[in-house]
Design an enzyme around this catalytic site. Structure first.
Site, PDB file in Angstrom:
ATOM      1  N   ASP A 272      35.811  42.140  45.654  1.00  0.00           N
ATOM      2  CA  ASP A 272      36.584  42.986  44.573  1.00  0.00           C
ATOM      3  C   ASP A 272      37.521  42.072  43.418  1.00  0.00           C
ATOM      4  OD1 ASP A 272      35.955  46.254  43.080  1.00  0.00           O
ATOM      5  OD2 ASP A 272      37.847  45.394  42.838  1.00  0.00           O
TER       6      ASP A 272
ATOM      7  N   TYR B 104      43.783  46.581  34.397  1.00  0.00           N
ATOM      8  CA  TYR B 104      42.562  46.327  34.023  1.00  0.00           C
ATOM      9  C   TYR B 104      42.851  46.114  31.651  1.00  0.00           C
ATOM     10  CZ  TYR B 104      40.058  47.801  37.847  1.00  0.00           C
ATOM     11  OH  TYR B 104      39.343  47.589  38.943  1.00  0.00           O
TER      12      TYR B 104
ATOM     13  N   HIS C 163      30.719  47.751  48.674  1.00  0.00           N
ATOM     14  CA  HIS C 163      31.236  46.936  47.769  1.00  0.00           C
ATOM     15  C   HIS C 163      32.634  47.030  48.782  1.00  0.00           C
ATOM     16  CE1 HIS C 163      32.928  45.347  44.047  1.00  0.00           C
ATOM     17  NE2 HIS C 163      34.144  46.092  43.790  1.00  0.00           N
TER      18      HIS C 163
END
Length: 484
Positions: A257, A401, A458
């Protein structure tokens, strides 16, 4: 009356008539020449733009390796490494009980569907609530979380938390340092299952790992920066400096990730220090990679080979990304607004985090009644939620982010610079993004192998610790035979 018609053409405001045939022919020739030259210039400019955007390899930028992210202070930096203990305080538990009671008494909105297509299902959240209230034992979980050695040290003005686990049996074995990097909404909790497997000797290998697993700055037990700019490549510098503080000038790296992005940046910026890079999210994020996969929709087999079903039909994948990436847009634009709401509601935080684990483990889970919850130990999921809740770090974790978007040009530059570090990819069956090896090699020319698992999603280290640890051992065995 006789009228003679003379054909004429208007080209860029110049009328070409038939009065003087010789002049007309010369004018047309001149204008055609101009058009040819202008067209050539336009084509050259477009080619240059394409080349510079998609094909050119930028020079490696120079970075300040000691940017100060903490508060300015007149006191000297404390570079000591201090023991750390995880605590779930009595006041935090009492606060949780009050909020849980308020939730229990509140009028709740039931789901419209019997699945999780609208988000986490009402019944699934009810199961999580009941487990948290009646089965989650704070005392035993704190003891579990503290089973490994935790430390804090100040790096570039921030108190960085990390776990450091050394193997117990090292007789006739070489001990090699391995940096494990988590992502979001993960924490070091993702590595609890894999750590004992990595630090235990295996008869087929002549080495064993010393594991260093830090909390990313602004995540969980690590301090958040007090100024903007701490994006993934800056975190890469912080973690490299952490490894040097611990005493490791050279080391191996594993990431998934966001941990993949940070590990990739470490390999790019410090290729002489990274002995090998193992990724459970092997992705080349460059523009050229995305363009190639998009154009590959014309002939999927030509591009994807054995990965055709995991990459195409491309429109289906785009539809999935659009539907399931709303959180990315929120966190990339208004992280503080989202974070305040999540930190105010423990069940809201749990639903937000756990939904990502359920969906990204297998996208088909959202079409089932329990959303895939039955595949997990709920206590393990709750540990991660409590780590975020107890540290109040959800808001500062979301800011990464925003920082990545604000620093997109540099992120894109680094993604376009190949790294010579030996690299090994591990693809799980249901991971979100899949890319063929030839695309990965544009970024990782020394990609020695990729493993394709028929299981997992994931969060590979959390879901499949046995498979991931075995793959890391095999990768490092291969890396150790290579000469850099």
């Amino acid at each position: 009356m006789h009228i003679e018609y003379v054909p004429s053409t208007l080209v860029w405001g110049v009328e070409l008539g038939g009065g003087d045939k010789q002049g007309s022919k010369g004018e047309r020739h001149a204008i055609c020449k101009v058009i040819t030259i202008v067209g050539a210039v336009v084509v050259a400019v477009l080619f240059y733009k394409f080349y510079s955007s998609f094909l050119a390899t930028p020079d490696l930028p120079e970075f300040d390796l000691n940017v100060w992210w903490g508060r300015n202070t007149s006191n000297g930096q404390d570079t000591s490494i201090r023991p750390y203990r995880i605590l779930f305080s009595d006041s935090m538990q009492e606060n949780l009980r009050r909020k849980m009671e308020a939730y229990r008494r509140a009028t709740r909105v039931k789901s419209l569907e019997d699945d999780s297509t609208y988000g986490i299902n009402y019944d699934v959240l009810g199961q999580i609530f009941a487990h948290w209230q009646f089965k989650y034992k704070y005392g035993s979980r704190v003891k579990y979380l503290n089973q490994y050695n935790h430390y804090i040290t100040n790096v570039q003005g921030l108190d960085i938390h990390f776990m450091r686990i050394k193997p117990k049996n090292t007789e006739n074995l070489k001990v090699v340092p391995l940096l494990l990097i988590h992502g979001w909404p993960s924490s070091v909790r993702d590595f609890y299952g894999i750590i004992p497997l990595l630090t235990s000797a295996k008869p087929e290998y002549n080495f064993v790992f010393e594991v260093i697993a830090p909390s990313l700055p602004g995540f969980a037990f690590s301090q958040a920066p007090v100024r903007p700019g701490l994006t993934t490549y800056q975190m890469a510098i912080v973690l490299r400096n952490l490894m040097e503080r611990i005493g490791h000038k050279q080391f191996y790296v594993h990431g998934g990730d966001i941990g993949h992005a940070i590990g990739s940046h470490i390999a790019t910026l410090f290729p002489n220090q990274v002995l090998g890079f193992h990724s459970s999210t092997p992705v080349n994020p460059s523009k050229l990679a995305h363009l190639t996969l998009m154009l590959g929709a014309i002939c999927p087999k030509c591009v994807a080979n054995d990965l055709v079903d995991k990459i195409y039909p491309y429109t289906d994948k785009l539809q999935f990304y659009l539907e399931e990436s709303g959180y990315l847009h929120l966190q990339s634009t208004k992280p503080d607004t989202v974070g305040i709401a999540l930190q105010d509601s423990p069940l809201g935080l749990a639903s937000y985090i756990i939904e990502k684990y359920l969906l990204f483990t297998d996208p088909a889970n959202k079409y089932t009644h329990d959303g895939g919850l039955s595949a997990f130990n709920v206590t393990d999921l709750m540990d991660n939620v409590l780590i975020y809740w107890s540290t109040g770090s959800i808001t500062t974790s979301l800011r990464l982010y925003k920082e990545s978007i604000l620093n997109y040009e540099m992120e894109e530059t680094l993604s376009s610079i190949p790294t010579s570090v030996p690299t090994w990819g591990l693809r799980t069956k249901y991971d979100l993004i899949q890319q063929p090896d030839f695309i990965l090699r544009w970024k990782y020319p020394n990609l020695v192998r990729t493993t394709n698992l028929d299981v997992g999603g994931h969060f590979a280290a959390f879901e499949k610790p046995v498979e991931v640890s075995s793959d890391i051992f095999e990768a490092v065995k291969f890396f150790s035979t290579m000469k850099k």
